[in-house]
Scaffold this motif. Structure first.
Motif, PDB file in Angstrom:
ATOM      1  N   MET A   1     -27.687 -48.769 -46.818  1.00  0.00           N
ATOM      2  CA  MET A   1     -26.721 -49.842 -46.970  1.00  0.00           C
ATOM      3  C   MET A   1     -25.888 -49.591 -48.222  1.00  0.00           C
ATOM      4  O   MET A   1     -26.392 -49.161 -49.251  1.00  0.00           O
ATOM      5  N   LYS A   2     -24.588 -49.883 -48.114  1.00  0.00           N
ATOM      6  CA  LYS A   2     -23.700 -49.780 -49.273  1.00  0.00           C
ATOM      7  C   LYS A   2     -23.371 -51.190 -49.758  1.00  0.00           C
ATOM      8  O   LYS A   2     -23.090 -52.085 -48.966  1.00  0.00           O
ATOM      9  N   ILE A   3     -23.409 -51.354 -51.086  1.00  0.00           N
ATOM     10  CA  ILE A   3     -23.177 -52.644 -51.726  1.00  0.00           C
ATOM     11  C   ILE A   3     -22.013 -52.507 -52.695  1.00  0.00           C
ATOM     12  O   ILE A   3     -22.049 -51.663 -53.600  1.00  0.00           O
ATOM     13  N   ALA A   4     -20.971 -53.317 -52.506  1.00  0.00           N
ATOM     14  CA  ALA A   4     -19.801 -53.304 -53.390  1.00  0.00           C
ATOM     15  C   ALA A   4     -19.936 -54.425 -54.415  1.00  0.00           C
ATOM     16  O   ALA A   4     -20.326 -55.546 -54.076  1.00  0.00           O
ATOM     17  N   ILE A   5     -19.623 -54.115 -55.669  1.00  0.00           N
ATOM     18  CA  ILE A   5     -19.718 -55.088 -56.755  1.00  0.00           C
ATOM     19  C   ILE A   5     -18.434 -55.021 -57.578  1.00  0.00           C
ATOM     20  O   ILE A   5     -17.986 -53.928 -57.943  1.00  0.00           O
ATOM     21  N   THR A   6     -17.833 -56.187 -57.848  1.00  0.00           N
ATOM     22  CA  THR A   6     -16.612 -56.208 -58.657  1.00  0.00           C
ATOM     23  C   THR A   6     -16.970 -55.983 -60.121  1.00  0.00           C
ATOM     24  O   THR A   6     -17.954 -56.505 -60.622  1.00  0.00           O
ATOM     25  N   SER A   7     -16.122 -55.194 -60.805  1.00  0.00           N
ATOM     26  CA  SER A   7     -16.469 -54.741 -62.147  1.00  0.00           C
ATOM     27  C   SER A   7     -15.252 -54.596 -63.050  1.00  0.00           C
ATOM     28  O   SER A   7     -14.148 -54.353 -62.589  1.00  0.00           O
ATOM     29  N   TYR A   8     -15.507 -54.706 -64.357  1.00  0.00           N
ATOM     30  CA  TYR A   8     -14.472 -54.444 -65.360  1.00  0.00           C
ATOM     31  C   TYR A   8     -14.419 -52.971 -65.758  1.00  0.00           C
ATOM     32  O   TYR A   8     -13.533 -52.560 -66.481  1.00  0.00           O
ATOM     33  N   GLY A   9     -15.389 -52.173 -65.307  1.00  0.00           N
ATOM     34  CA  GLY A   9     -15.423 -50.769 -65.713  1.00  0.00           C
ATOM     35  C   GLY A   9     -15.859 -49.858 -64.588  1.00  0.00           C
ATOM     36  O   GLY A   9     -16.107 -50.297 -63.468  1.00  0.00           O
ATOM     37  N   GLU A  10     -15.973 -48.569 -64.921  1.00  0.00           N
ATOM     38  CA  GLU A  10     -16.191 -47.533 -63.917  1.00  0.00           C
ATOM     39  C   GLU A  10     -17.649 -47.155 -63.667  1.00  0.00           C
ATOM     40  O   GLU A  10     -17.911 -46.265 -62.866  1.00  0.00           O
ATOM     41  N   ASP A  11     -18.594 -47.761 -64.382  1.00  0.00           N
ATOM     42  CA  ASP A  11     -19.987 -47.393 -64.122  1.00  0.00           C
ATOM     43  C   ASP A  11     -20.879 -48.632 -64.065  1.00  0.00           C
ATOM     44  O   ASP A  11     -20.439 -49.735 -64.362  1.00  0.00           O
ATOM     45  N   CYS A  12     -22.127 -48.427 -63.681  1.00  0.00           N
ATOM     46  CA  CYS A  12     -23.040 -49.548 -63.423  1.00  0.00           C
ATOM     47  C   CYS A  12     -23.401 -50.338 -64.678  1.00  0.00           C
ATOM     48  O   CYS A  12     -23.978 -51.416 -64.578  1.00  0.00           O
ATOM     49  N   HIS A  13     -23.038 -49.826 -65.855  1.00  0.00           N
ATOM     50  CA  HIS A  13     -23.315 -50.554 -67.101  1.00  0.00           C
ATOM     51  C   HIS A  13     -22.148 -51.465 -67.497  1.00  0.00           C
ATOM     52  O   HIS A  13     -22.246 -52.224 -68.455  1.00  0.00           O
ATOM     53  N   ALA A  14     -21.060 -51.390 -66.748  1.00  0.00           N
ATOM     54  CA  ALA A  14     -19.875 -52.216 -67.016  1.00  0.00           C
ATOM     55  C   ALA A  14     -20.175 -53.681 -66.680  1.00  0.00           C
ATOM     56  O   ALA A  14     -21.055 -53.987 -65.877  1.00  0.00           O
ATOM     57  N   ALA A  15     -19.409 -54.576 -67.282  1.00  0.00           N
ATOM     58  CA  ALA A  15     -19.559 -56.009 -67.027  1.00  0.00           C
ATOM     59  C   ALA A  15     -19.073 -56.352 -65.620  1.00  0.00           C
ATOM     60  O   ALA A  15     -18.089 -55.780 -65.139  1.00  0.00           O
ATOM     61  N   ILE A  16     -19.764 -57.276 -64.983  1.00  0.00           N
ATOM     62  CA  ILE A  16     -19.325 -57.736 -63.667  1.00  0.00           C
ATOM     63  C   ILE A  16     -18.062 -58.579 -63.816  1.00  0.00           C
ATOM     64  O   ILE A  16     -17.856 -59.226 -64.826  1.00  0.00           O
ATOM     65  N   ASP A  17     -17.217 -58.502 -62.806  1.00  0.00           N
ATOM     66  CA  ASP A  17     -15.942 -59.219 -62.795  1.00  0.00           C
ATOM     67  C   ASP A  17     -16.039 -60.297 -61.724  1.00  0.00           C
ATOM     68  O   ASP A  17     -16.354 -60.002 -60.577  1.00  0.00           O
ATOM     69  N   SER A  18     -15.782 -61.550 -62.085  1.00  0.00           N
ATOM     70  CA  SER A  18     -15.906 -62.641 -61.110  1.00  0.00           C
ATOM     71  C   SER A  18     -14.711 -62.696 -60.163  1.00  0.00           C
ATOM     72  O   SER A  18     -14.754 -63.362 -59.138  1.00  0.00           O
TER      73      SER A  18
END
Length: 122
Positions: A1-18
């Motif tokens: 399964m692929k999961i998309a997450i909105t983000s302020y940056g390019e990697d998994c340590h970036a802050a989530i974007d609402s």
């Protein structure tokens, strides 16, 4: 399964974007490969209109079956729903993309089953 997450940056340590339609990036986590992919949302950052629809189409093209974000507007909601992409809300959660993924995998995020506009500071 692929999961998309909105983000302020390019990697998994970036802050989530609402934001969904005007999120800086979409990070795609492939559970099978245990790998991350970064998808810039540049074309929608300054769009006068249609950002949510275009973002929804971009997510559908990635093959993601889940979207984790804050808010999804009515037009984007229809596109995502048509693409059979389940939507989950981070609510008032802050933290990294990795934190949001962990919360989803632990069943802690609410399903977005109706579209809603962003609540600007209220």
């Amino acid at each position: 399964m692929k999961i998309a997450i909105t983000s302020y940056g390019e990697d998994c340590h970036a802050a989530i974007d609402s934001r969904f339609g005007r999120a800086d990036y979409f990070l795609i986590y492939d559970q099978e490969k245990e790998a991350w992919e970064s998808l810039p949302n540049t074309q929608n950052l300054e769009a006068a209109h249609g950002a949510g629809i275009q973002a929804g189409q971009a997510i559908a093209k990635t093959g993601a079956s889940v979207l984790i974000t804050g808010h999804v507007g009515p037009k984007a909601f229809k596109v995502l729903e048509a693409g059979k992409i389940a939507m989950y809300s981070i609510g008032d959660m802050s933290g990294s993309v990795e934190d949001a993924l962990a919360a989803f995998l632990e069943g802690k995020l609410a399903v977005i089953d109706v579209p809603g506009a962003m609540n600007h500071g209220k």
